[in-house]
Design a protein around this motif. Structure first.
Motif, PDB file in Angstrom:
ATOM      1  N   SER B 351       0.816  -1.211   0.000  1.00 18.66           N
ATOM      2  CA  SER B 351       0.000   0.000   0.000  1.00 18.66           C
ATOM      3  C   SER B 351       0.851   1.263   0.000  1.00 18.66           C
ATOM      4  CB  SER B 351      -0.981  -0.005   1.164  1.00 18.66           C
ATOM      5  OG  SER B 351      -0.368  -0.405   2.347  1.00 18.66           O
ATOM      6  N   ARG B1049      -9.301   2.646   9.028  1.00 19.75           N
ATOM      7  CA  ARG B1049      -8.978   1.868   7.836  1.00 19.75           C
ATOM      8  C   ARG B1049     -10.261   1.243   7.280  1.00 19.75           C
ATOM      9  NH1 ARG B1049      -4.121  -0.512   6.752  1.00 19.75           N
ATOM     10  NH2 ARG B1049      -3.500  -0.773   8.917  1.00 19.75           N
ATOM     11  N   LYS B1051     -11.420  -1.751   5.885  1.00 15.70           N
ATOM     12  CA  LYS B1051     -10.832  -3.095   5.819  1.00 15.70           C
ATOM     13  C   LYS B1051     -11.331  -3.848   4.602  1.00 15.70           C
ATOM     14  CE  LYS B1051     -10.131  -7.385   8.436  1.00 15.70           C
ATOM     15  NZ  LYS B1051      -9.144  -7.851   7.498  1.00 15.70           N
ATOM     16  N   ASN B1052     -12.647  -3.783   4.387  1.00 16.55           N
ATOM     17  CA  ASN B1052     -13.196  -4.517   3.240  1.00 16.55           C
ATOM     18  C   ASN B1052     -14.209  -3.669   2.491  1.00 16.55           C
ATOM     19  OD1 ASN B1052     -12.892  -6.928   5.442  1.00 16.55           O
ATOM     20  ND2 ASN B1052     -12.415  -7.575   3.367  1.00 16.55           N
ATOM     21  N   GLN B1078      -9.448  -5.203  -0.053  1.00 18.64           N
ATOM     22  CA  GLN B1078      -9.085  -5.039   1.350  1.00 18.64           C
ATOM     23  C   GLN B1078      -8.141  -3.867   1.492  1.00 18.64           C
ATOM     24  OE1 GLN B1078      -8.201  -7.987   4.210  1.00 18.64           O
ATOM     25  NE2 GLN B1078      -8.527  -9.583   2.706  1.00 18.64           N
ATOM     26  N   ASN B1079      -8.359  -3.112   2.530  1.00 18.25           N
ATOM     27  CA  ASN B1079      -7.484  -1.984   2.848  1.00 18.25           C
ATOM     28  C   ASN B1079      -7.357  -0.970   1.709  1.00 18.25           C
ATOM     29  OD1 ASN B1079      -5.659  -0.444   4.324  1.00 18.25           O
ATOM     30  ND2 ASN B1079      -3.891  -1.640   3.658  1.00 18.25           N
ATOM     31  N   VAL B1082      -6.644   4.163   4.043  1.00 14.72           N
ATOM     32  CA  VAL B1082      -6.344   4.380   5.460  1.00 14.72           C
ATOM     33  C   VAL B1082      -6.324   5.885   5.673  1.00 14.72           C
ATOM     34  CG1 VAL B1082      -4.785   3.934   7.371  1.00 14.72           C
ATOM     35  CG2 VAL B1082      -4.774   2.416   5.416  1.00 14.72           C
ATOM     36  N   ASP B1090       2.668   2.447   7.694  1.00 10.56           N
ATOM     37  CA  ASP B1090       1.352   2.032   8.137  1.00 10.56           C
ATOM     38  C   ASP B1090       1.238   2.234   9.647  1.00 10.56           C
ATOM     39  OD1 ASP B1090      -1.054   0.073   7.055  1.00 10.56           O
ATOM     40  OD2 ASP B1090      -0.675  -0.081   9.203  1.00 10.56           O
ATOM     41  N   GLU B1092      -0.636   0.999  11.814  1.00  7.37           N
ATOM     42  CA  GLU B1092      -0.978  -0.162  12.630  1.00  7.37           C
ATOM     43  C   GLU B1092       0.202  -1.107  12.791  1.00  7.37           C
ATOM     44  OE1 GLU B1092      -4.454  -2.197  11.267  1.00  7.37           O
ATOM     45  OE2 GLU B1092      -4.314  -3.782  12.764  1.00  7.37           O
ATOM     46  N   ASN B1103       2.475  -3.170   4.674  1.00  9.27           N
ATOM     47  CA  ASN B1103       1.078  -3.561   4.573  1.00  9.27           C
ATOM     48  C   ASN B1103       0.631  -3.519   3.110  1.00  9.27           C
ATOM     49  OD1 ASN B1103      -1.448  -4.314   5.549  1.00  9.27           O
ATOM     50  ND2 ASN B1103      -1.210  -2.975   7.320  1.00  9.27           N
ATOM     51  N   LYS B1105      -2.635  -3.564  -0.019  1.00  7.90           N
ATOM     52  CA  LYS B1105      -4.006  -3.508  -0.497  1.00  7.90           C
ATOM     53  C   LYS B1105      -4.226  -4.815  -1.230  1.00  7.90           C
ATOM     54  CE  LYS B1105      -3.864   1.382  -1.890  1.00  7.90           C
ATOM     55  NZ  LYS B1105      -4.265   2.081  -0.707  1.00  7.90           N
TER      56      LYS B1105
END
Lengths: 502, 1115
Positions: B351, B1049, B1051-1052, B1078-1079, B1082, B1090, B1092, B1103, B1105
């Motif tokens: 990402s 974020r 997420k889905n 996904q992702n 953010v 990232d 997280e 991280n 996508k």
């Protein structure tokens, strides 16, 4: 119906009887329970080895090693012969910024203070142990005392008499809070004097079998005591004990560079070493070379190279050497690098790679090493040091005297490979002070980067003076002692005093 | 031990007594005479498993009947019972339908109706009850979901099934009636799994969150815990490593423990698994990154997850429950045969990778920085007043020609990354009849991560079998088997020569090419210790993890409401890491080839006996449960490592060939936990609820004086909405107040209660001979025990507008006392500390769950689920001998960050009082306070930066986390948007410090820099916002790297399409295709890659996508 009743009954009875857990007695399979250890003589031998292992313990860093926090570098900080490429430790070195919060001064303290306690604990265990052969027990006790004395000698050198746990009553009662006192200089000396004197009595000059090489001997114990006397300016006592050391049969190695050669270990000049192995990685190896080698160094013998590019000896010191002094062979200016695929010898001072100084490389290559962990025994005390200290002690006691000159010439004779022109004569010196200064300089040439310089300068009252002369504004008198870590002061809750000035 | 004995006695009496009050299949023994039929029916129902169905309006329940049955079959019994009546009957399975013997008039009006009951997906529902409205007369659907029933013409029938909304049908059509039941997730009759049992949600008095896995998008994530993010209030789930199968931190209601761990207890199908992490280390400095311990469980095999949060719910797990309990229930068999395939394919793209300088920029920046360095070190203006002519002139490292010809150079990052791929295939079958129900699945999951060389491949199987032998005995087995092959990368935070692959790629000089003319990997001439990033790909390093978990159970049900369940289980895991560093890889070259094999095994055995008995006294209903559990944990492992190989050919398959003495090691340990536990649930008038729990745990890890501990809890509930006055309020469909109070423990205290010498030190006398050394390393504390958490929970469940708005609010206050910690015996002691139960912490928090159905029209539906979790963990009481640093306060947050504060950059001609050595471009550290000689604050700046200037900066824990899920359905399309976020946590941006702020180190070593270095202060960029190359040794000059890492974020984003049933033909019941991103976004101010997963890493795994397409097919 009947079947169900039977099944239920069995289940119920089983239920009422189950108690799989027994008495819940703990089982531990890979540690020794203090309930039944130590008992045998072999157990106590392990305890003694455990005390020795405090020199290195679980890794090759922080203690008697070569990183910036080690005994070696702490013995050089603030002197003219050290430059460190890592800014976090060069700054204190350069500006005498001695901060109680710095790791640099904390690690050795935080590691070795508990080591002293562990030795005290081992002594308490040994004192009540039953041995079939009392001489073995005495030897063990003497060895542990020597370990402790060595650490206490070094701790005192850095921090002044530190708060250490020395009495067996407190050490065996760890659950009670106990604040060890900071002894006075004289009480500290008296304690070590007693320990070392008894150790000298109970230790052998040499161990009958090779396997015990590396244990404390009469010579090692006496050397610590002598250095301690020198620090406390008890020159007469120092002179007396050095006579003993002279009688133990040590001799100077003929080739200076070979003192640290892996193929010449156990040579006659070595008084106390930490044996190292290139097989056992981390804890018991010598990691000195990697701390010095520059990133572009290549080995012409094909040895592996790890290069942290850390320590340099400033050119001002390098330039003081007589160019014919063989001791320069361990201080490198020229080295091989790879240039267009061809190994080429370059002058690092010219390329700029060694702009901050020459490479102090006494420990040679170990072909078996992976580049970082080498098997060269770590030399902590050697005979040349004792000879020069004796020369100094005699000068302090008697003023100018021939024996001091003879001792210096033993050293110079080797350094200049029997070139008589390079020897000194009594007539050369006009005063006791002149000889004292000469010995100080000779000690630097001989013991360069062996962690002795700071002690020598402080003993002669020149540590701060020389730094000020170099223009270091932060060099003020109280900095002859490093600060105790702030954590020790916080932990001491007012019972442990910081060194003056901090 | 007294209590234990009493419990045992009580249990046995209960069960022995009950054995005499039972009945069996063929032999009914019952006698009565002249009682009403209704009473007779009750009595027969109570001694048998049969249920009567009848239409109360048609059957005269008051007619008197008599019976004298001695060992009669049910057929004979009912025949005798109804001998003198006008009622006829029919027995079908366990149901007895009663009919009025047809009079002429009635018969004319009765019509036979038949039909099919399915769910929304068109799957047949077996066992749905079909009743004439307002009566007990009816039938249930058969294995094909079909039913037929005779009812009066034009009457209304009611079709219902647990978990679905009840439907009323006017019986106009007589044949092939189609009834579609709509799932009712929020049904109050929903059965919730609790510790050692189940309960209707309406009867719950504890705080329990349920996550149905149907709602989770199971595409690229390897483990179930990653899917839980934001899904349940009170559960904070954050990733710690973005690699394949990477680690996840799961915290239920905060983290109140200091040293005994904060991971919840996981219970898979009743088996509390140990939290032992099976990750064999490596003998090198490289880390493989942390992994999720639940990777061995295929998320597709999970039916539901219950998170037990408050003491009322958790105390049944006693000494292991204070961090919450997560119950994982796997799918089991159903009646009928069903085959299911679910597969998807995912592409992963990094990402936001770090941007490093290309060759041209690198040379330009290096020259610039070196020029700055030259100005600084020579003290030329503006760094001093030295005359420039006195020093040797500046010579750039790179000439203009070199710069002009450099181009972009080598992009090392690109050479070690790739698009990731996840393929995920799951096949499952369920089959069952009234005797046997089975579920079997096979799952294949493979994730080739975005870093080359990192992958996880899992093959998993799950077999669940339930066998009703007769009405008294049910038995079954649950089996989970999985094999995971992890390909590890050499990662970690180790620096310089020991940098891992990611760090090496960030550091490596972009002007160097990949290989030299001989095909050898190029080194950096200035930093030859740093392994070439691509050479890491030569390493073989894999971890193979096996798990087989087998649970066998036998349930005896001697009478209707009594059951005795015995469970015997084994959870066997092993994990072996094999590694080889070839000579083409620098560290391998250093050792002349290095091989190692490390293995860890964990074998846990469980034996449980649980008895449950339900009974009613008038309007009071009781459910009682008593049980005993014994669990054994056995761990061991070994390691082998060798080096110096004449060939790379053997890899780790012939370790003994190495000529350097191999290093070997082994270890083993085991422990035992025994427990007695019980529970009483009491409901009065279905309105007033009471639950009492207790568990008595004994462990061999506790000190000799504290072998056993009792963990009780109690809770009450009040279903306000069931009160008469509330029932009138149409808009309130559910309102329940719950209050619980109780204690739980955390027994994860290791073997710290005993005194040990460790043979951990060695010495090499003679330089060659190994001597073992030993040191006292641990002191005994015979009083050492578990940590105790005492928790008060107040919860309110609500539902408005026929539950279109529903949810719950919980507040809790948890005090954890007797914290496992180390009593400070002072650092100078032989052992500096002894494990003790000292001090306490407090966690307070609020949780909100809100589910709304915003639009519910025929074609379009929109529903929203929102969760909010906020907690704060603070010190309540420190150990009496704790010595706090001056900047610490006794009640600070547990994970407080104390550090310096910075105040911008020194500008030209600016002097900073506390930093006399500061030069322009340095970071200013705030001089806030000073110390006197006793380290007491003087209360004012003292003109120097030291530890007196350390202040409280914030907390590593988030202030709150949220989950936000929106589902849209339009005809056959469905769209899901799912977001989660974490707010207020502090994170140290270590990568920023390394590749931007410490530019002087990097330039000295010739290593690369991040593009942000262009924004650093320099004499030619005096508006630069980052520190210059000038070395700054002031303590705390890196303090600006502490950043708030709040983020939200997505997420889905999932779009699905269900093919209409009519297109699919007879055999296919469902065909769904879906696409998932996904992702995709953010939202964060974090300056790293990232917020997280960056953590403290200097080179964290990036991280991604992910873009997935998937297919679900059911037969």
């Amino acid at each position: 119906m009947k079947k169900t009743i039977i099944i239920s009954l069995i289940a119920s009875i089983a239920f009422s009887l189950i108690s799989c857990e027994g008495d819940l007695v703990p089982k531990v399979s890979n540690r020794l329970s203090a309930l039944d250890f130590p008992k045998t003589e072999e157990d106590y031998k392990l305890i003694v080895t455990g005390v020795y292992s405090q020199f290195r313990y679980d890794n090759a860093w922080f203690r008697y090693s070569s990183d910036p926090n080690s005994r070696l570098i702490l013995g050089e900080i603030g002197t003219d012969e050290l430059y460190i490429s890592w800014s976090w430790c060069q700054e204190p070195q350069k500006n005498f910024e001695f901060n109680p919060g710095y790791d640099l001064f904390n690690q050795f303290y935080n590691k070795m203070i508990p080591s002293v306690t562990k030795a005290t604990y081992a002594l308490a265990l040994l004192s009540s142990a039953k041995f079939s052969d009392e001489t073995i027990k005495k030897q063990y006790i003497a060895e542990v005392k020597c370990c402790r004395a060595m650490w206490m000698y070094d701790l005192e050198g850095f921090y002044g008499p530190p708060p250490v746990v020395l009495d067996s009553a407190s050490v065996m009662n760890p659950l009670q809070t106990y604040f060890p006192p900071r002894l006075s200089d004289s009480a500290y000396l008296a304690f070590l004097e007693k320990d070392l004197t008894s150790a000298i009595r109970d230790l052998p000059i040499q161990y009958p079998i090779n396997i015990d090489y590396g244990r404390f001997t009469k010579g090692a114990a006496a050397s610590i005591l002598m250095k301690l006397y020198m620090r406390h300016k008890e020159f007469a006592k120092a002179e007396l004990i050095s006579r003993e050391i002279l009688s133990y049969g040590y001799k100077l190695e003929s080739d200076y560079a070979k003192i640290w050669d892996i193929n010449n270990e156990k040579n006659g000049e070595l008084i106390f070493v930490l044996p190292a192995s290139s097989e056992e990685i981390t804890a018991n190896s010598n990691i000195y070379r990697a701390h010095v080698l520059p990133g572009d160094w290549i080995s012409m013998s094909g040895s592996k190279v790890v290069a942290y590019s850390g320590y340099r000896v400033p050119w001002s010191v390098y330039d003081k050497f007589d160019k014919t002094d063989t001791r320069l062979s361990t201080l490198f200016k020229d080295y091989y690098i790879m240039k267009n695929g061809v190994p080429t010898l370059v002058d690092g001072r010219r390329t700029g790679r060694l702009r901050n100084g020459a490479l102090p490389l006494k420990y040679g290559e170990d072909r078996k090493s992976d580049g970082l962990f080498t098997g060269n025994d770590v030399v902590l005390i050697r005979y040349a040091d004792i000879l020069l200290l004796r020369a100094e002690a005699l000068n302090e006691i008697n003023g100018l005297n021939q024996e001091s000159i003879d001792l210096i010439n033993q050293i110079r004779n080797r350094a200049f490979q029997n070139n008589v022109a390079k020897l000194v004569t009594l007539a050369q010196f006009t005063s006791k002070e002149a000889l004292r200064d000469y010995i100080l300089q000779e000690r630097q040439f001989e013991l360069l980067f062996e962690g002795e310089r700071r002690e020598d300068l402080i003993r002669q009252g020149k540590y701060i003076q020389f730094a000020q002369a170099r223009g270091v504004t932060g060099a003020v008198d109280y900095k002859v002692r490093y600060p105790l870590p702030s954590s020790a002061i916080i932990e001491g809750q007012g019972n442990i005093k910081q060194n003056d000035g901090y | 031990m007294n209590l234990k004995k009493k419990l045992t006695l009580l249990l046995s009496i209960l069960f022995v007594l009950n054995t005499f009050a039972q009945n069996s299949d063929k032999n009914i023994n019952i006698s009565f005479s002249g009682i009403p039929l209704s009473e007779a029916i009750k009595r027969i129902e109570s001694i048998s498993k049969y249920t009567f169905f009848y239409d109360a309006q048609k059957i005269d329940l008051n007619q008197k009947v008599s019976l004298k049955a001695e060992s009669l079959s049910i057929q004979q019994t009912v025949t005798q019972l109804l001998l003198n009546s006008t009622i006829k009957f029919e027995i079908k399975n366990l149901q007895i339908a009663l009919y009025q013997k047809a009079g002429k008039q009635l018969q004319e009006n009765v019509k036979k109706i038949s039909g099919l009951v399915t769910d929304e997906k068109g799957e047949n529902i077996i066992g749905a009850s079909v009743l004439l409205k307002g009566s007990k007369f009816g039938t249930i659907t058969d294995f094909n979901g079909k039913f037929s029933i005779e009812v009066p013409e034009n009457s209304v029938i009611t079709v219902s099934y647990i978990g679905y909304k009840q439907t009323n049908i006017k019986a106009g059509i007589l044949d092939n009636l189609k009834v579609v039941l709509v799932e009712d997730n929020k049904s109050l009759d929903e059965v919730v799994v609790i510790g050692y049992g189940t309960q209707k949600r309406s009867d719950l008095t504890g705080a329990v969150s349920t996550v149905k896995t149907n709602d989770l998008v199971k595409t690229s994530d390897a483990s179930i815990s990653q899917l839980l993010k934001g899904k349940a209030a009170g559960v904070t789930v954050l990733s710690t490593n973005a690699g394949p199968g990477g680690g996840v931190s799961v915290r239920v209601r905060g983290a109140s423990s200091i040293a005994a761990g904060n991971d919840p207890l996981y219970v898979i199908d009743g088996f509390p698994i140990s939290n032992a992490i099976l990750e064999p280390g490596s003998p090198t400095q490289y880390s493989q990154g942390d992994r999720n311990p639940l990777n061995s469980l295929n998320p597709n095999d999970v039916e539901s997850i219950e998170i037990l949060k408050d003491a009322s719910a958790t105390s049944i797990y006693g000494a292991r429950a204070s961090n919450g309990v997560i119950l994982i229930t796997t799918k089991r068999g159903n009646n009928g045969l069903k085959l299911n395939y679910d597969g998807n394919y995912t592409t992963q793209i990094m990402s936001q990778p770090f941007k490093m300088l290309n060759a041209t920029d690198y040379m330009t920046e290096a020259n610039l920085l070196l020029h700055e360095n030259w100005l600084i070190s020579n003290k030329f203006a503006p760094f001093g007043a030295t005359d420039p002519s006195t020093a040797s002139p500046y010579t750039p490292r790179y000439t203009q020609t070199q710069i002009d010809n450099a181009g972009v150079g080598t992009n090392w990052w690109n050479l070690i990354t790739r698009p990731g791929i996840v393929s995920n295939h799951n096949i499952s079958a369920t089959y069952g009849n009234d005797k046997i129900r089975s579920y079997a699945s096979l799952g294949y999951y493979k994730n080739d991560g975005v870093m080359k060389g990192s992958s996880l491949e899992r093959i998993s199987t799950k077999i669940n079998l339930d066998w009703t032998i007769n009405k008294y005995i049910t038995t079954g087995i649950s089996f989970l088997g999985s094999v995971i092959n992890n390909q590890n990368i050499q990662a970690g935070n180790s620096e310089w020569g020991t940098s891992g692959m990611l760090m090496s790629a960030l550091l490596f000089d972009p002007t160097v090419s990949l290989r030299d003319n001989n095909g050898k990997y190029n080194e950096m001439s200035m930093y030859a210790d740093l392994p070439n990033p691509v050479s890491f790909l030569e390493v073989t390093d894999n971890t193979k993890q096996n798990r087989s978990m087998t649970n066998f159970y036998l349930t005896l049900s001697p009478i209707k409401d009594l059951s005795l369940k015995v469970t015997i289980g084994d959870d066997n895991q092993s994990s072996v890491r094999k590694m080889y560093y070839p000579k083409t890889f620098l560290p391998g070259y250093m050792k002349n080839g290095q091989a190692s094999i490390n293995q860890i095994n964990e074998d846990d055995i469980l034996f449980d006996v649980v008895g449950t008995y339900k009974f009613d006294i008038k309007e009071s209903k009781f459910t009682t449960m008593l049980g005993y559990s014994y669990q054994e944990f056995n761990g061991d492992g070994y390691s082998l490592s060798g080096s110096d190989y004449f060939t790379d050919y053997f890899q780790y398959n012939n370790i003994g060939v190495g000529t350097v003495k191999p290093i070997i090691g082994s270890w083993g340990n085991n422990s035992v936990l025994a427990s007695y536990f019980g529970r009483i649930n009491y409901t009065f008038k279905d309105k007033y609820l009471l639950t009492l729990n207790a568990r008595y745990d004994g462990s061999d890890k506790f000190g000799v004086k504290n072998k056993w501990g009792l963990f009780p809890s109690g809770s009450v509930g009040w279903r306000i909405s069931e009160e008469k006055c509330m029932k009138k309020l149409d808009k309130i469909s559910n309102l329940k107040l719950r209050i619980s109070y109780g204690q739980t423990g955390n027994s994860n205290i290791g073997s710290n209660a005993f005194s040990f010498y460790d043979v951990s030190s060695r010495y090499f006398f003679d330089g060659a001979t190994v001597s073992n050394g030993t040191t006292l390393t641990q002191l005994e504390n015979s009083n050492l025990k578990w940590e105790t958490s005492t928790e008060l929970n107040i919860g309110l469940d609500f539902g408005f507008l026929k539950n279109r708005i529903s949810g719950s609010v919980e507040i809790f206050n948890k005090t954890t006392s007797d914290l496992l910690s180390w009593r400070n015996l002072r650092s100078w002691n032989v052992v500096p500390s002894v494990a003790s139960n000292l001090g306490s912490t407090q966690s307070k928090g609020v949780e909100l769950t809100l589910n709304t159905v915003n639009i519910d029209s025929h074609d379009f539906k929109w529903s929203t689920d929102f969760t909010f979790t906020s907690y704060q963990d603070r010190w309540k009481e420190r150990s009496s001998d704790a010595v706090l640093a001056p900047w610490e306060k006794t009640d600070d947050p547990i994970r407080a960050v104390y550090y310096y504060k910075t105040a911008g950059i020194v500008q030209i001609d600016q002097t900073v009082a506390a930093q006399s050595n500061a030069v322009p471009g340095n970071i200013i550290v705030q001089d806030i306070n000073g110390f006197d000689s006793d380290l007491k604050y003087t209360g004012k700046p003292d003109g120097k930066i030291d530890q007196a200037d350390i202040v409280y900066l914030g907390n590593l824990d988030p202030d709150f986390t949220i989950g936000f899920n929106n589902t849209f359905k339009y005809k056959n399309f469905d769209l899901n948007i799912y977001a989660y976020g974490s707010f207020g946590q502090l994170v140290y941006n270590a990568a920023f410090i390394k590749y931007v702020a410490w530019s002087s180190q990097m330039v000295d070593a010739g290593t690369n820099l991040r593009v942000e270095v262009k924004d650093a202060w320099s004499t030619v960029n005096q508006t630069g916002i980052y520190p210059s190359i000038a070395v700054n040794t002031t303590m705390g000059s890196d303090a600006f790297a502490w950043e708030k890492a709040s983020f939200l974020r997505i997420k889905n984003l999932t779009l699905g399409y269900n093919f209409p049933k009519k297109w699919l033909g007879k055999n296919i019941s469902t065909l769904r295709i879906y696409a998932d991103v996904q992702n995709p976004f953010v939202f964060s101010k974090w300056t790293g890659m990232d917020p997280e997963t960056d953590g403290n890493g200097k080179a964290p795994y990036p991280n991604q996508k992910s873009y997935s397409v998937g297919l679900n097919l059911q037969f």
